[in-house]
Design an enzyme around this catalytic site. Sequence first.
Site, PDB file in Angstrom:
ATOM      1  N   GLY A 163       0.812  -1.208   0.000  1.00  0.00           N
ATOM      2  CA  GLY A 163       0.000   0.000   0.000  1.00  0.00           C
ATOM      3  C   GLY A 163       0.847   1.259   0.000  1.00  0.00           C
ATOM      4  N   TYR A 165       1.290   4.873   1.670  1.00  0.00           N
ATOM      5  CA  TYR A 165       0.948   5.650   2.861  1.00  0.00           C
ATOM      6  C   TYR A 165       1.867   6.850   2.912  1.00  0.00           C
ATOM      7  CZ  TYR A 165      -1.081   1.149   3.695  1.00  0.00           C
ATOM      8  OH  TYR A 165      -1.797   0.003   3.520  1.00  0.00           O
ATOM      9  N   ARG A 166       1.401   7.909   3.545  1.00  0.00           N
ATOM     10  CA  ARG A 166       2.301   9.055   3.648  1.00  0.00           C
ATOM     11  C   ARG A 166       3.328   8.776   4.733  1.00  0.00           C
ATOM     12  NH1 ARG A 166      -1.509  13.828   6.222  1.00  0.00           N
ATOM     13  NH2 ARG A 166      -0.318  14.087   8.132  1.00  0.00           N
ATOM     14  N   GLU A 274      -2.561  17.335   1.640  1.00  0.00           N
ATOM     15  CA  GLU A 274      -3.129  16.034   1.269  1.00  0.00           C
ATOM     16  C   GLU A 274      -3.912  16.077  -0.049  1.00  0.00           C
ATOM     17  OE1 GLU A 274      -3.316  12.963   1.821  1.00  0.00           O
ATOM     18  OE2 GLU A 274      -2.295  12.595   3.723  1.00  0.00           O
TER      19      GLU A 274
END
Lengths: 476, 79
Positions: A163, A165-166, A274
Amino acid sequence: MAYDDLRGFLDTLEREGQLLRVSDEVLPEPDLAAAANAAGRIGEGAPALWFDNVKGFTDARIVLNVHGSWPNHALALGLPKNTRTRDQVEEFARRWDDFPVTPERREDAPWRENTVEGPDADLFRVLPLFRLNDGDGGFYLDKAAVVSRDPDDPDDFGKQNVGVYRIEVLGPNRLAIQPVPVHDVAIHLRKAEERGEDLPIAITLGNDPVISIVAGMPMAYDESEYAMAGALRGAPAPIATAPLTGFDVPWGSEVVVEGVIEGRERRLEGPFGEFTGHYSGGRRMPVIRVDRISYRTDPIFESLYLGMPWTEIDYLVGPNTCVPVLKQLREEFPEVQAVNAMYTHGLLGIIATRKRYGGFARAVGMRAMTTPHGLGYLKVVIVVDEDVDPFDLRQVMWAVSAKVDPAVDVITIPNLPVVPLDPASSPPGIIAKLLIDATTPVFPDDRGHFGTPVRDLPETGEWVRRLQALRSEELP
Amino acid sequence: MTAVICPRCAHETVDHVATSPVPGVWDVLSCGRCFYMWRTTEPERRTRRDAYPESFRLTPEAIAAAQEVPAVPPLRTAR
């Protein structure tokens, strides 16, 4: 055409005129992020951006905006670069049916060429890190495919997660990661923390373009992203075993960072600009300790600018968020023709459907809100007739303007779940959802005066082809 | 040279994290309290306390009140 690594894809982008090399010296900040920000402001078809003359660095190679336009997204899937968006999404859905495709394990991963570990595992020595937006708390890794396993079932290949993710760089060997509770890595971390353990993790950077797509795809907990990559590529995904964790990582990565999320630790993270077009952060997040870095000789650092949409992430994730909703709806409602859920990861979606009977379209809209992806997104659902192309916003606005009776076709449902990053949610994670039924009412719902629509002439399709052919002859 | 303070929270302990591969061009610094990280060649709006935007500033109170995400779960009890 399946790409086994980022370099092969960059070659194709350059050949197709979709990679721009910036040879002038630039500052790491603000130039790199501002250039990638500008890529989203120069119209359709923006290229990837390559930088190798960055002030203060001796051998930085940085690429941005790799997926940042529909031509680049089409090329990533091996399609002609002028493929229409709707056709890219439909082809994506068709290839999905080939899932799962067993990956192919290879031994000679090029990232085995160089290794640093222990006190020498310094991210700043391997990666030309830089800041994106003014309010960001630091430098971020925001396009890495992160691999972790279920601590209660570590041998289950399907439950192994890949995945995006930040990840904020806190120091030479410390990172902070944001595992949103609905994401698989958060499930892995919760189990590890319940067991009182650290969670081993592998962070892979600079991947082939399909790995970056599947890593951002909302998939079931026990479905393998590698098996999906194989389906989308039309060839098994090449994987290799990471030396420290033993995890399966992409064979073609530029850099593989291994370590652990330290169990039961949290540290201040963010903010970070974001995908919602707003900053989020100032919260205490889990911390990663880096123990080993493996990398190709002359590694390429791939990063992604995000800020006020649209930016690269909207192209990268947009089709991902259409296809699961499309397929989950079609399983029960074959009347569904197309789904465009590309807006802010699917916070807004448009569904085109035939109607079985009166009220059917809004029932489809409500079902979309309860699909696995819809639960956390799909705050606004617009349902349109089957002859409206949900990817053509001009047609969608016509449907909303001409078909909607606000007294009955606009429905608000309070207090439903949404991703906490939705800046309108209050408290974070809770929102009302909106359904707009912009379809033509059908029996027994006999409202309005829709009996005599004007339809495209039967000969129009042929004329579309003729006009397109004539125009292409006139172009140089 | 005046002492460097954190542009974001005004903390006076700043760690040196990295230095430019070309000597003397820039350094990367990090705040010991709020972990803000910056490169010395960034624009003043990111590197100087007096130019740092109000909306991004952090106070000790805000740092102390930061929410834990995700919350640390209880340990499993031995069966």
